[in-house]
Design a protein around this motif. Structure first.
Motif, PDB file in Angstrom:
ATOM      1  N   ALA A 277       0.841  -1.192   0.000  1.00 16.28           N
ATOM      2  CA  ALA A 277       0.000   0.000   0.000  1.00 16.28           C
ATOM      3  C   ALA A 277       0.878   1.245   0.000  1.00 16.28           C
ATOM      4  N   PRO A 278       0.408   2.331  -0.574  1.00 11.74           N
ATOM      5  CA  PRO A 278       1.204   3.573  -0.554  1.00 11.74           C
ATOM      6  C   PRO A 278       1.276   4.150   0.860  1.00 11.74           C
ATOM      7  N   GLY A 279       2.233   5.030   1.051  1.00 14.21           N
ATOM      8  CA  GLY A 279       2.394   5.678   2.346  1.00 14.21           C
ATOM      9  C   GLY A 279       3.500   5.043   3.162  1.00 14.21           C
ATOM     10  N   ALA A 280       3.799   5.694   4.263  1.00 12.95           N
ATOM     11  CA  ALA A 280       4.884   5.236   5.122  1.00 12.95           C
ATOM     12  C   ALA A 280       4.438   4.013   5.923  1.00 12.95           C
ATOM     13  N   PRO A 281       5.276   2.965   5.996  1.00  8.52           N
ATOM     14  CA  PRO A 281       4.926   1.777   6.764  1.00  8.52           C
ATOM     15  C   PRO A 281       5.267   1.952   8.242  1.00  8.52           C
ATOM     16  N   THR A 282       4.796   1.005   9.055  1.00  6.16           N
ATOM     17  CA  THR A 282       5.219   0.925  10.446  1.00  6.16           C
ATOM     18  C   THR A 282       6.639   0.369  10.491  1.00  6.16           C
ATOM     19  N   VAL A 283       7.502   1.028  11.254  1.00  2.94           N
ATOM     20  CA  VAL A 283       8.912   0.644  11.323  1.00  2.94           C
ATOM     21  C   VAL A 283       9.306   0.404  12.781  1.00  2.94           C
TER      22      VAL A 283
ATOM     23  N   ALA B 264       7.642   5.681   9.070  1.00  5.73           N
ATOM     24  CA  ALA B 264       8.728   6.411   8.414  1.00  5.73           C
ATOM     25  C   ALA B 264       9.084   5.775   7.087  1.00  5.73           C
ATOM     26  N   GLY B 265       9.744   6.561   6.225  1.00  5.56           N
ATOM     27  CA  GLY B 265      10.234   6.055   4.956  1.00  5.56           C
ATOM     28  C   GLY B 265       9.101   5.577   4.075  1.00  5.56           C
ATOM     29  N   SER B 266       9.403   4.586   3.257  1.00 11.16           N
ATOM     30  CA  SER B 266       8.395   4.023   2.364  1.00 11.16           C
ATOM     31  C   SER B 266       8.571   2.516   2.301  1.00 11.16           C
ATOM     32  N   ALA B 267       7.625   1.848   1.650  1.00 11.15           N
ATOM     33  CA  ALA B 267       7.714   0.393   1.512  1.00 11.15           C
ATOM     34  C   ALA B 267       8.928  -0.009   0.696  1.00 11.15           C
ATOM     35  N   THR B 268       9.419   0.864  -0.153  1.00  6.85           N
ATOM     36  CA  THR B 268      10.526   0.529  -1.043  1.00  6.85           C
ATOM     37  C   THR B 268      11.840   1.197  -0.659  1.00  6.85           C
ATOM     38  N   GLY B 269      11.840   2.034   0.361  1.00  5.75           N
ATOM     39  CA  GLY B 269      13.073   2.719   0.725  1.00  5.75           C
ATOM     40  C   GLY B 269      13.168   3.019   2.203  1.00  5.75           C
TER      41      GLY B 269
ATOM     42  N   VAL C  84       6.540  -3.232   8.549  1.00  2.00           N
ATOM     43  CA  VAL C  84       5.282  -3.967   8.425  1.00  2.00           C
ATOM     44  C   VAL C  84       4.432  -3.279   7.373  1.00  2.00           C
ATOM     45  N   LEU C  85       4.003  -4.036   6.361  1.00  2.00           N
ATOM     46  CA  LEU C  85       3.362  -3.471   5.179  1.00  2.00           C
ATOM     47  C   LEU C  85       1.972  -4.047   4.981  1.00  2.00           C
ATOM     48  N   ARG C  86       1.060  -3.190   4.564  1.00  7.94           N
ATOM     49  CA  ARG C  86      -0.270  -3.620   4.163  1.00  7.94           C
ATOM     50  C   ARG C  86      -0.288  -3.799   2.647  1.00  7.94           C
ATOM     51  N   PRO C  87      -1.099  -4.740   2.141  1.00  8.68           N
ATOM     52  CA  PRO C  87      -1.198  -4.865   0.685  1.00  8.68           C
ATOM     53  C   PRO C  87      -1.956  -3.690   0.084  1.00  8.68           C
ATOM     54  N   ALA C  88      -1.690  -3.424  -1.182  1.00  6.98           N
ATOM     55  CA  ALA C  88      -2.306  -2.277  -1.853  1.00  6.98           C
ATOM     56  C   ALA C  88      -3.804  -2.448  -2.017  1.00  6.98           C
ATOM     57  N   SER C  89      -4.264  -3.685  -2.133  1.00 10.51           N
ATOM     58  CA  SER C  89      -5.695  -3.932  -2.290  1.00 10.51           C
ATOM     59  C   SER C  89      -6.107  -5.084  -1.400  1.00 10.51           C
TER      60      SER C  89
END
Length: 679
Positions: free
Chosen positions: A430-436, A451-456, A468-473
């Motif tokens: 999902a877009p937006g900053a993940p839980t870190v 903080a940051g992003s799922a890709t950086g 920790v990441l949520r799926p986009a859909s």
């Protein structure tokens, strides 16, 4: 396990890795590429995965403070009564002749702490100075009288250390100290204990691949410790017990072969149904006499080791120890390392009183590492493949039942912050900053931020980071997961893979895809509308791990099946055959003999080629031919006197092979360019 308060064993740390928050000097290092593959599934996270050891000489064993700290760390299994003490401990009168027993450490007190912690117990029955009747009475007290429901029972601790192979640290009153005698008693213990409670699980002690005395055959024995114990007691046990103190920082790569070889030994001696036997790592520590046991290097190693072992199917990893005592005091990465193998400070001092640990029950750095792993990989999650292109940075990942994904990154560099770029396969974040979640060098807690992003992200030096990441859909209406695959008709070039059908989701399933794991990348090797697929174009003597995925008529795909690992053989018929046998083994090297048989036209001059499966294997010396090694490749050319091989003739050559990790033997040999049948 030691019978003193301070573990005097050489121990471990592993090659590690990590993710974190942005730091000021991120531009000083080249970006690290992290690959996470949600279609390459590994083992599920078990209920009992994260554990530790309690010892009866620990006066804080039964305190509420200790139990609450272990609960906060996510401990799900507590082992008792403590390593080598297990083989001198008599539970009924709470005595350990020859050792110290602290007040308020009896079994019922231990169980009260287990319940407060919220984990499960594992009890080690006394083999060394006890009896099957004593163990059965313990089961009766625990599960019939008290109703504790203790499921896991080990028979002894490190019983190969009873002097049979030379070194003696484990108590053993049996006149016969052989593996055959131990195995006979395992059968007797199992029968007696299961007569009281048939639901319990019995564990037998094995040697850990490439760790002394693994591979050694003592005088009078029919095989190695593992061969004898499994062939005699395999039908009576439910799990096997390994201990591991690697003594170095770069041993995580040993784990897949370690567990693979153990599993192959179980299959060989137990046969059909052997998959029911679990593997438990009931003692583990990253400690080293050179330092790092209570500081951040030990923490990073702990997180890496626990994740790697659990991803490879071990059902519990148990730290030695909750409290242990001060050891060799050093300065490591800017902090005092107390040489203590405990998770929590015992508050002890050096013999001269010059250095004292922090107050009792102060968590050491590895405590936070296990706490991080418990938050990263929760029971029911499934490990998936993850990798990086930087040796100082490591990665692990899990997929959660609700579709979320968590990535653990470990930066082992002392002075470099690494920016990381994370790519995903089979998952869209999902877009937006993940839980870190972050733990850094010297920190006394895990911090949580967005903080940051799922890709950086950027990883501070000597840090653990979980995102920790949520799926986009929303993950709804997708096919169910295909059942556990199996392999049959495995040859040198092909195998038939079968699996139970997946349940349909919102749309009909139209096909299944079989994906091979190639590191952290998956490659599809076939598809079918049915539930069985024969795959070809495989390589001889190669280990393959595959997953099956279901796809519906709208393009929706299931989560991957549990992994299947199988190994191809060599040609059933060939113009040559090779037999490799071990003549002797000393747990770091062996004498091997290779018999080459010509089954084709007469040969005048021959060259044999093979490769060491792992980088930690090498050629020590060879005879009967001219031996050379280039990298992992070995070339053997006939001596002038043995180059002629008429049809049906054989030549035997020998060598010394060295190894410093699990010793997977070479399986594929070519003679003058032809792949031989390996016998």
């Amino acid at each position: 396990m030691p019978r003193t308060l301070s573990r005097a064993a050489s121990a471990v740390l592993l090659t590690l890795t990590v993710l974190n928050l942005p730091t000021a000097h991120a531009d000083e290092a080249a970006p690290v590429a992290v690959t996470v593959n949600a279609r390459a599934a590994l083992a599920s996270v078990p209920e009992t995965g994260i554990g530790t050891n309690h010892a009866i000489w620990d006066s804080r064993l039964g305190t509420d403070e200790t139990a609450d700290l272990l609960k906060d760390a996510g401990m799900k299994l507590l082992r008792y009564p403590g390593g080598s003490y297990s083989d001198i401990y008599h539970w009924a009168d709470h005595t350990a002749p020859g050792g110290y027993v602290a007040p308020d450490t009896d079994f019922d007190t231990f169980m009260r702490g287990v319940r407060r912690t919220g984990g499960q117990p594992m009890v080690t029955a006394n083999y060394g100075t006890g009896t099957a009747a004593e163990a059965a009475a313990w089961v009766r007290h625990a599960n019939v009288t008290k109703g504790y429901g203790v499921k896991y029972w080990e028979i002894g601790n490190e019983n190969y250390g009873n002097g049979h192979y030379g070194a003696a640290w484990e108590a053993d009153d049996h006149a016969d100290k052989s593996p055959a005698e131990y195995a006979r008693h395992v059968v007797a213990y199992s029968d007696a204990m299961k007569a009281v409670d048939p639901t319990i699980k019995i564990g037998a002690v094995l040697t850990t691949p490439a760790n002394w005395p693994d591979g050694i055959v003592a005088d009078g024995d029919a095989g190695t410790w593992n061969d004898v114990v499994l062939s005699t007691a395999g039908s009576k046990i439910d799990f096997v017990i390994l201990h591991w103190y690697p003594g170095a920082f770069d041993r995580a790569a040993h784990v897949p072969d370690m567990i693979h070889l153990t599993r192959r030994q179980i299959e060989k001696h137990v046969g059909a149904g052997s998959e029911r036997i679990g593997i438990a790592m009931t003692e583990f520590n990253t400690g080293s006499n050179s330092g790092g046991t209570t500081t951040q290097p030990g923490a990073l190693a702990a997180a890496d080791a626990y994740s790697t072992l659990l991803a490879n199917g071990v059902f519990t990893v148990d730290w030695w120890n909750v409290h242990n005592g001060i050891g060799n005091v050093t300065q490591v990465e800017g902090h005092t390392d107390y040489g203590d193998f405990g998770l929590l400070s015992s508050g002890s001092c050096t013999s001269d009183g010059s250095v004292c640990e922090p107050s009792a029950n102060t968590p050491f750095a590895p405590y936070y590492a296990l706490q991080m792993v418990s938050r990263f990989a929760r029971p029911g999650d499934r490990f998936i493949r993850a990798a990086t292109d930087q040796e100082k940075v490591g990665a692990h990942a899990v997929r959660r039942p609700n579709g979320d994904l968590a990535v653990l990154l470990i930066n082992t560099s002392s002075d470099t912050s690494y920016p990381v770029t994370i790519g995903y396969s089979g998952f869209s974040p999902a877009p937006g900053a993940p839980t870190v979640l972050t733990h850094t060098n010297g920190a006394t807690s895990i911090t949580t931020s967005t903080a940051g992003s799922a890709t950086g992200q950027t990883l501070p030096p000597l840090s653990l980071t979980t995102i920790v990441l949520r799926p986009a859909s929303a993950q709804t209406g997708l096919p169910g997961v295909p059942g556990q695959p199996t392999a049959s008709a495995v040859t040198d070039r092909a195998a038939t893979i079968s699996w139970p059908a997946a349940s349909a989701g919102a749309r009909p399933i139209v096909k299944y895809e079989v994906h091979r794991q190639n590191g952290a990348v998956s490659e599809q090797i076939g598809e079918t509308t049915g539930t069985s697929l024969t795959v070809g174009n495989l390589k001889p003597g190669t280990r393959y791990t595959v997953n099956v995925i279901a796809r519906d008529n709208g393009g929706g795909v299931s989560a991957p099946s549990a992994p299947l690992t199988f190994t191809t053989g060599t040609p059933a018929t060939s113009s040559c055959s090779v037999r490799l046998t071990k003549q002797s083994d000393w747990a770091s090297g062996y004498v091997g003999a290779i018999e080459i048989t010509n089954q084709g036209a007469p040969i005048d001059g021959w060259t044999l080629n093979f490769g060491w499966p792992r980088t930690w294997q090498s050629l020590g010396s060879g005879w009967g031919a001219v031996w050379t090694q280039n990298g992992q490749d070995v070339k053997v050319v006939n001596d002038p006197g043995n180059g002629s091989l008429p049809t049906g003739a054989s030549a035997t050559i020998g060598f010394v092979g060295n190894y410093s990790g699990p010793n997977t033997l070479p399986a594929v040999f070519t003679l003058n360019g032809t792949v031989c049948t390996t016998r």
